[in-house]
Design an enzyme around this catalytic site. Sequence first.
Site, short mmCIF file in Angstrom:
data_model
loop_
_atom_site.label_atom_id
_atom_site.label_comp_id
_atom_site.label_asym_id
_atom_site.label_seq_id
_atom_site.Cartn_x
_atom_site.Cartn_y
_atom_site.Cartn_z
N SER A 231 -83.48 41.70 65.92
CA SER A 231 -83.56 40.24 65.86
C SER A 231 -84.36 39.77 64.65
CB SER A 231 -84.18 39.69 67.15
OG SER A 231 -85.45 40.28 67.39
N TYR B 224 -68.65 40.11 73.58
CA TYR B 224 -70.02 39.67 73.27
C TYR B 224 -69.98 38.18 72.93
CZ TYR B 224 -71.07 44.69 72.75
OH TYR B 224 -71.21 46.05 72.95
N PRO C 127 -80.28 53.32 72.17
CA PRO C 127 -81.11 54.51 71.93
C PRO C 127 -82.60 54.22 72.03
CG PRO C 127 -80.30 53.62 69.86
CD PRO C 127 -79.59 52.87 70.96
N LEU C 128 -82.99 52.94 71.97
CA LEU C 128 -84.38 52.55 72.19
C LEU C 128 -84.59 51.99 73.59
CD1 LEU C 128 -85.24 50.89 68.75
CD2 LEU C 128 -85.77 53.19 69.53
#
Length: 332
Positions: free
Chosen positions: A283, A54, A204-205
């Site tokens: 965020s 990442y 999951p969203l």
Amino acid sequence: MRYRKLGSSDLEVSEISLGSWLTYSGGIEADLTRACTEAAFDAGINFFDTANVYGQGAAETAWGEILSAHPRDAYILATKVWGPMSDDPADQGLSPAQIAKQIDASLTRLQTDYVDLYQAHRFDPSVPVEDTVEAFQKVVEQGKARYIGFSEWTPEQIQAGIAIAGPGLFVSSQPQYSMLWQAPEAEVFGLCATNGISQIVWSPLAQGVLTGKYKPGQPVPEGSRFASADMAVSQDLVYSDATLEAVQRLLPIAEQAGTSMPVLALAWVLRRTEVASAITGASRPEQVHANAAASGIALTDDLLAAVDQALGDVPVTTPTLAPGAQPGILHR
């Protein structure tokens, strides 16, 4: 916040966890990364998931600075190895040399002596599976990781790894899983449960699609994930007219249940006992608290049936290779 046992380990992880895939590798500013991470602690989240790839170390470095201010036993830390870490084509994969190199680099960035969970980000069919398993066993023996997991391995690859490692080494599987992406239910959930391996699920969203903020036929909202080129890299997995229309059909179900779409979507994932934690991105701090509210929410059979009807045949339900995943197994 409620907690669940992670596979055969002695780790108790929060049902909602915080991930750093797109956000904390450069997608948002450092002060927001810190604010979201501190909000997670406030919400009772104890499980933090990252990866060396990442931002090629950026997410680990950010969390190393933030998490190291907390007692080490106050959080459960997971990272991963496999992805390309430089322009050198050899600087990736699951060879013993790469695993040994990358665990040390990750620990340095994370400012810790060990991670609780070290995960194979994908399977590496170019390396004998025996070599990979033995390298992970060595990481555990050296005290650099407490437990080992994997992400997006095929059932055949999972079985091969378990056959070599025996019980107890692998404690977690990290597949994509949501209302819109139900593929791991077909084979992975059952196979892992039989072998004492929990699921810690990513997206999951559905990268924010299941919040309901993206509307069919309308441009993506300013400031949203898909408005950022850096954070829209996997948009095509879950973003289509069909998925957006299905989510619109879910909105009144959430409203009738007296909950928000994110909470409904996360509670739906957590209805499965095979799932130990749902990894969420955030965020803004308020998103962390909103997601944490899904812990402990029980959905009635009638509500689950309404969800199934609203989704129709939109969800992906058949076994599907993840981005970057490859089939096949090499033996030495």
